[in-house]
Write an enzyme that holds these catalytic residues in place. Structure first.
Site, PDB file in Angstrom:
ATOM      1  N   SER A 184       0.832  -1.200   0.000  1.00 47.24           N
ATOM      2  CA  SER A 184       0.000   0.000   0.000  1.00 47.24           C
ATOM      3  C   SER A 184       0.873   1.260   0.000  1.00 47.24           C
ATOM      4  CB  SER A 184      -0.968  -0.040   1.193  1.00 47.24           C
ATOM      5  OG  SER A 184      -1.949   0.971   1.082  1.00 47.24           O
ATOM      6  N   ASP A 186      -9.965  -4.430  -5.096  1.00 45.76           N
ATOM      7  CA  ASP A 186      -9.450  -3.328  -4.277  1.00 45.76           C
ATOM      8  C   ASP A 186     -10.305  -2.074  -4.461  1.00 45.76           C
ATOM      9  OD1 ASP A 186      -7.896  -1.357  -3.001  1.00 45.76           O
ATOM     10  OD2 ASP A 186      -6.017  -2.324  -3.559  1.00 45.76           O
ATOM     11  N   HIS A 220      -8.020  -4.858  -0.710  1.00 43.71           N
ATOM     12  CA  HIS A 220      -6.776  -4.102  -0.565  1.00 43.71           C
ATOM     13  C   HIS A 220      -5.770  -4.793   0.352  1.00 43.71           C
ATOM     14  CE1 HIS A 220      -4.305  -0.552  -0.869  1.00 43.71           C
ATOM     15  NE2 HIS A 220      -4.234  -0.431   0.439  1.00 43.71           N
TER      16      HIS A 220
END
Length: 269
Positions: free
Chosen positions: A97, A221, A249
């Site tokens: 991320s 996601d 995610h």
């Protein structure tokens, strides 16, 4: 252990070393979590001969929480200081991320020092906010709506994000674990890094990546759409895009067993 990355700022580092000759995997976590998010990888990789090193970014987890330094440049410099202090060589850098964005910045800013392979997971790339370099990223209005509760009710905000994070219901205990990690961060760190990321992007850094790169991304996601990963794949020459069919995610948690199998395949090449 702790590594001093600048005067009076210490970064917490977890070093799981199964023994001499172990190949190193260096992890950088995502916002608003800590190194603990990779526990389902730490349980497996050392059994296959991999040394797992993971840092808590400043402001998060067990690291110091100064008021300043919540930029991709500074966080990449923190990673460089840890890599230098531990004399990391020929490692695989794994960034998740926002940690993926920091990893990309590290590769460009520090010329991939100590790194022979890159793994990006649901990376915030090329940018968090929609723009010419990232046409499929979050629209500004959607980001503003997401941010508002963070300023007024942080526990609820992290709970709401946890519902978007996973593609399937992993139960209230997993949500509490996620929220607990988020609440370890300093409130100003979580706010300032998120705001700072809207003013930065890694689109110009992608061409600097010359090492073998695997891009893992959940096709469900909701935070960083899969199309963003496709764009990153196009811009990193020779990279491999690995869709995670049952992930949102959070593939290392949401789909940990399948993710670990694929990650080991990448590491063993």
């Amino acid at each position: 252990m702790y590594v001093e990355v600048e005067k009076d700022v210490h970064i917490y580092v977890e070093d799981i070393n199964p023994g001499p000759g172990s190949q190193t995997v260096f992890f950088i976590h995502g916002w608003p979590l800590s190194h603990a998010m990779f526990e389902y990888q730490y349980n497996v990789l050392p059994m296959h001969g991999y040394r797992c090193i993971a840092m808590d970014m400043r402001g998060f987890g067990q690291s110091d929480k100064p008021w300043h330094g919540y930029t991709y440049d500074r966080l990449a410099d923190d990673a460089a200081a840890v890599i230098s202090a531990l004399q990391v060589q020929d490692a695989t850098l794994v960034g998740f991320s926002m940690g993926g964005a920091v990893s990309i910045r590290y590769m460009a800013r520090h010329k991939a020092k100590g790194i022979k392979k890159l793994v990006l997971i649901d990376a915030v790339a090329p940018a968090l906010i929609q723009g010419p370099d990232a046409p499929d990223a979050l629209p500004q209005a959607a980001f503003d709506a997401l941010l508002k509760p963070l300023l007024t009710n942080r526990p609820k905000f992290f709970n709401d994000v946890s519902l978007m994070f996973f593609n399937r219901n992993l139960g209230p205990a997993m949500q509490q674990w996620f929220v607990g990690m988020g609440m370890q961060s300093a409130s100003y760190a979580s706010i300032n890094l998120l705001l700072g990321s809207t003013q930065d992007n890694v689109s110009k850094d992608l061409a600097a990546i010359k090492v073998p790169t695997a891009i893992f991304h959940g096709i469900h996601d909701e935070l960083i759409p899969f199309k963003s990963a496709q764009l990153v794949h196009e811009k990193i020459h020779g990279s491999e895009l690995i869709p995670m069919a049952n992930s949102g995610h959070g593939a290392p948690i949401c789909e940990s067993e399948a993710f670990n199998v694929k990650l080991l395949e990448v590491l063993k090449r």
